[in-house]
Design a protein around this motif. Structure first.
Motif, PDB file in Angstrom:
ATOM      1  N   PRO A  48      32.726  69.636 -69.673  1.00 17.36           N
ATOM      2  CA  PRO A  48      33.058  68.737 -68.562  1.00 17.36           C
ATOM      3  C   PRO A  48      31.838  67.945 -68.068  1.00 17.36           C
ATOM      4  O   PRO A  48      31.953  66.765 -67.736  1.00 17.36           O
ATOM      5  N   LYS A  96      31.139  65.103 -70.511  1.00 12.36           N
ATOM      6  CA  LYS A  96      32.154  64.065 -70.351  1.00 12.36           C
ATOM      7  C   LYS A  96      31.861  63.218 -69.122  1.00 12.36           C
ATOM      8  O   LYS A  96      31.915  61.987 -69.188  1.00 12.36           O
ATOM      9  N   LYS A  97      31.550  63.866 -68.025  1.00 12.94           N
ATOM     10  CA  LYS A  97      31.273  63.154 -66.786  1.00 12.94           C
ATOM     11  C   LYS A  97      30.034  62.268 -66.937  1.00 12.94           C
ATOM     12  O   LYS A  97      30.038  61.107 -66.544  1.00 12.94           O
ATOM     13  N   GLY A 109      31.059  59.297 -69.141  1.00 20.64           N
ATOM     14  CA  GLY A 109      32.264  58.552 -68.812  1.00 20.64           C
ATOM     15  C   GLY A 109      33.391  58.729 -69.805  1.00 20.64           C
ATOM     16  O   GLY A 109      34.146  57.797 -70.073  1.00 20.64           O
ATOM     17  N   ILE A 110      33.521  59.940 -70.345  1.00 22.82           N
ATOM     18  CA  ILE A 110      34.559  60.234 -71.342  1.00 22.82           C
ATOM     19  C   ILE A 110      35.747  60.887 -70.645  1.00 22.82           C
ATOM     20  O   ILE A 110      35.585  61.799 -69.854  1.00 22.82           O
ATOM     21  N   LYS A 111      36.937  60.393 -70.945  1.00 28.16           N
ATOM     22  CA  LYS A 111      38.142  60.964 -70.327  1.00 28.16           C
ATOM     23  C   LYS A 111      38.812  61.942 -71.243  1.00 28.16           C
ATOM     24  O   LYS A 111      38.696  61.971 -72.383  1.00 28.16           O
ATOM     25  N   SER A 158      37.417  65.494 -77.906  1.00 28.66           N
ATOM     26  CA  SER A 158      37.374  65.533 -76.440  1.00 28.66           C
ATOM     27  C   SER A 158      37.599  66.938 -75.875  1.00 28.66           C
ATOM     28  O   SER A 158      36.939  67.348 -74.926  1.00 28.66           O
ATOM     29  N   SER A 198      36.835  60.702 -79.091  1.00 28.81           N
ATOM     30  CA  SER A 198      38.293  60.789 -78.936  1.00 28.81           C
ATOM     31  C   SER A 198      38.878  61.915 -79.793  1.00 28.81           C
ATOM     32  O   SER A 198      39.892  62.502 -79.442  1.00 28.81           O
TER      33      SER A 198
END
Length: 100
Positions: A91, A94-95, A98-100, A86, A83
């Protein structure tokens, strides 16, 4: 990466390894550990290294004895929450996680 049977490198995780960005992040998270103080470090900057792992919430950097602090400090683990970083995560990473 067990899905692709590939060893993940730092460049696969981070969009930048610029010391100007990472020095304060590393130091801040180093000092979150109640057992660590700034006086413990050989240098007041903690460079990124290739000895890292991640769990569901964080990126962890591991430093061996004498790498950034005296032998008596033992192995040092710096935990950085996703967090907090980020914007510096690729990208793809993250994908995959599962990180937004």
């Amino acid at each position: 990466d067990l899905k692709n049977n590939k060893t993940i490198q730092l460049k696969d995780v981070l969009t930048t390894t610029d010391a100007k960005i990472w020095d304060p992040i590393m130091l801040k998270n180093f000092l979150k550990n109640k057992n660590y103080t700034i006086d413990l470090l050989f240098d007041k900057k903690i460079p990124l290294n290739n000895n890292f792992y991640c769990d569901k919430t964080s990126l962890h950097f591991v430093y061996g004895q004498y790498e950034i602090a005296p032998y008596s400090s033992g192995t040092i683990n710096i935990n950085i929450p996703f967090s907090e970083i980020s914007q510096y995560l690729t990208p793809e990473f993250k994908k995959m996680n599962g990180i937004k």
